[in-house]
Design an enzyme around this catalytic site. Sequence first.
Site, mmCIF file in Angstrom:
data_model
loop_
_atom_site.group_PDB
_atom_site.id
_atom_site.type_symbol
_atom_site.label_atom_id
_atom_site.label_comp_id
_atom_site.label_asym_id
_atom_site.label_seq_id
_atom_site.Cartn_x
_atom_site.Cartn_y
_atom_site.Cartn_z
ATOM 1 N N ASN A 116 7.721 -7.918 1.494
ATOM 2 C CA ASN A 116 8.184 -6.536 1.708
ATOM 3 C C ASN A 116 7.679 -5.922 3.005
ATOM 4 O OD1 ASN A 116 8.866 -3.612 0.690
ATOM 5 N ND2 ASN A 116 6.663 -3.617 1.128
ATOM 6 N N TYR A 151 15.064 -4.575 15.003
ATOM 7 C CA TYR A 151 14.906 -4.513 13.541
ATOM 8 C C TYR A 151 16.069 -5.243 12.848
ATOM 9 C CZ TYR A 151 14.288 -2.217 8.954
ATOM 10 O OH TYR A 151 14.109 -1.949 7.617
ATOM 11 N N SER A 187 0.812 -1.231 0.000
ATOM 12 C CA SER A 187 0.000 0.000 0.000
ATOM 13 C C SER A 187 0.837 1.268 0.000
ATOM 14 C CB SER A 187 -0.941 0.002 1.218
ATOM 15 O OG SER A 187 -0.214 -0.223 2.410
HETATM 16 P P1 NAP Z 1 6.598 1.879 4.857
HETATM 17 O O1 NAP Z 1 6.618 3.056 3.946
HETATM 18 O O2 NAP Z 1 6.465 2.093 6.324
HETATM 19 O O3 NAP Z 1 5.457 0.875 4.350
HETATM 20 C C1 NAP Z 1 5.287 -0.341 5.022
HETATM 21 C C2 NAP Z 1 4.293 -1.196 4.274
HETATM 22 O O4 NAP Z 1 4.191 -2.436 4.997
HETATM 23 C C3 NAP Z 1 2.908 -0.581 4.238
HETATM 24 O O5 NAP Z 1 2.304 -0.897 2.998
HETATM 25 C C4 NAP Z 1 2.178 -1.277 5.392
HETATM 26 O O6 NAP Z 1 0.801 -1.419 5.158
HETATM 27 C C5 NAP Z 1 2.824 -2.656 5.343
HETATM 28 N N1 NAP Z 1 2.739 -3.355 6.615
HETATM 29 C C6 NAP Z 1 3.288 -3.010 7.807
HETATM 30 N N2 NAP Z 1 2.992 -3.933 8.733
HETATM 31 C C7 NAP Z 1 2.214 -4.874 8.125
HETATM 32 C C8 NAP Z 1 1.592 -6.063 8.559
HETATM 33 N N3 NAP Z 1 1.702 -6.474 9.828
HETATM 34 N N4 NAP Z 1 0.904 -6.777 7.658
HETATM 35 C C9 NAP Z 1 0.782 -6.370 6.367
HETATM 36 N N5 NAP Z 1 1.355 -5.254 5.900
HETATM 37 C C10 NAP Z 1 2.058 -4.503 6.777
HETATM 38 O O7 NAP Z 1 7.921 1.002 4.680
HETATM 39 P P2 NAP Z 1 9.021 1.006 3.488
HETATM 40 O O8 NAP Z 1 10.027 2.019 3.832
HETATM 41 O O9 NAP Z 1 8.362 1.017 2.176
HETATM 42 O O10 NAP Z 1 9.700 -0.415 3.756
HETATM 43 C C11 NAP Z 1 9.350 -1.570 3.018
HETATM 44 C C12 NAP Z 1 10.322 -2.681 3.403
HETATM 45 O O11 NAP Z 1 11.658 -2.259 3.118
HETATM 46 C C13 NAP Z 1 10.290 -3.011 4.894
HETATM 47 O O12 NAP Z 1 10.463 -4.392 5.078
HETATM 48 C C14 NAP Z 1 11.477 -2.255 5.435
HETATM 49 O O13 NAP Z 1 11.974 -2.846 6.611
HETATM 50 C C15 NAP Z 1 12.448 -2.364 4.276
HETATM 51 N N6 NAP Z 1 13.456 -1.315 4.286
HETATM 52 C C16 NAP Z 1 13.115 0.011 4.194
HETATM 53 C C17 NAP Z 1 14.120 0.985 4.235
HETATM 54 C C18 NAP Z 1 13.846 2.467 4.118
HETATM 55 O O14 NAP Z 1 14.780 3.270 4.286
HETATM 56 N N7 NAP Z 1 12.633 2.896 3.842
HETATM 57 C C19 NAP Z 1 15.450 0.591 4.390
HETATM 58 C C20 NAP Z 1 15.750 -0.763 4.490
HETATM 59 C C21 NAP Z 1 14.746 -1.712 4.433
HETATM 60 P P3 NAP Z 1 -0.300 -0.591 6.036
HETATM 61 O O15 NAP Z 1 -0.066 0.852 5.741
HETATM 62 O O16 NAP Z 1 -1.588 -1.098 5.529
HETATM 63 O O17 NAP Z 1 -0.011 -0.933 7.475
#
Ligand code: NAP
Length: 241
Positions: A83, A149, A7
């Site tokens: 993801n 984390y 999302s």
């Molecule tokens: P984000 O913007 O916070 O989005 C998180 C997504 O995960 C949202 O769509 C959320 O949906 C969903 N989500 C969270 N908890 C959930 C659950 N229990 N069940 C189903 N869906 C869930 O995060 P992002 O930055 O895009 O990160 C995506 C992935 O990349 C994550 O695994 C994160 O750890 C990894 N990552 C991110 C970064 C960064 O700098 N952004 C760096 C390294 C790794 P809802 O809104 O519906 O809750």
Amino acid sequence: MLVTGASRGIGRAVALELGRRGFSLALNFRASADAAEALRAEILDGGGEAFLLPFDVSDRGACRAALEAFVSEHGAFWGVVLNAGITADAPLATLPGEDWDRVLRTNLDGFHHVLAPLVMPMVRLRSGGRIVTLSSYSGLHGNRGQTNYAASKAGLVGASKSLAKELAKRAITVNAVAPGFIETDMLAELGEGVAGQVPLRRIGTAQEVAALVAFLFTDEAGYITGQAIEIDGGLGIGSSG
Ligand code: NAP
């Protein structure tokens, strides 16, 4: 193709990129129903196919029920992008046990919750397959304030490499992608000034991560498996020079 956490952020960019490349998508999310519906509409407008598949990846029973129902109606997934993830940062000494538990339950236990019901149907397709998990720089190198984390993301690397060995003879590849600082809602929680830590002197975009994930779904990437691929502007090199 299933994308969890589709999302917002990286998952949204991955879904759009895979949709553009003609994959039919199941869009998972937990709470952001409006954002997920808007994403589905955007994919449909582009001539693609997408279904909403809400469930909480930290809930084993909910995952199995939703995924088994979807697979029995639409058939097995050829590809999965694991993801969905959360942070709850604090130094270990002050980290509430509940925040340790919910980060591990979502980020790491989600691996079993989501993939265990999907692997045998994918194997039975007899057409190979692709699994990509979202790890993190923190999981490979550690990060202050992120013991929970980092543990979850390091665990994902071990789980992904092990599953890669289990599924290689079925021509199913499993790889982890490990982003550094990427501009999403999650990064906003880390605050200002992180770009200065990055050798390339900028934070990355969700689209850049999506392009890497999408590459792993191409025929050209068919010989890559069991890898943890860093996409972090050089953060993992060590010194920013
Ligand atoms: P984000 O913007 O916070 O989005 C998180 C997504 O995960 C949202 O769509 C959320 O949906 C969903 N989500 C969270 N908890 C959930 C659950 N229990 N069940 C189903 N869906 C869930 O995060 P992002 O930055 O895009 O990160 C995506 C992935 O990349 C994550 O695994 C994160 O750890 C990894 N990552 C991110 C970064 C960064 O700098 N952004 C760096 C390294 C790794 P809802 O809104 O519906 O809750």
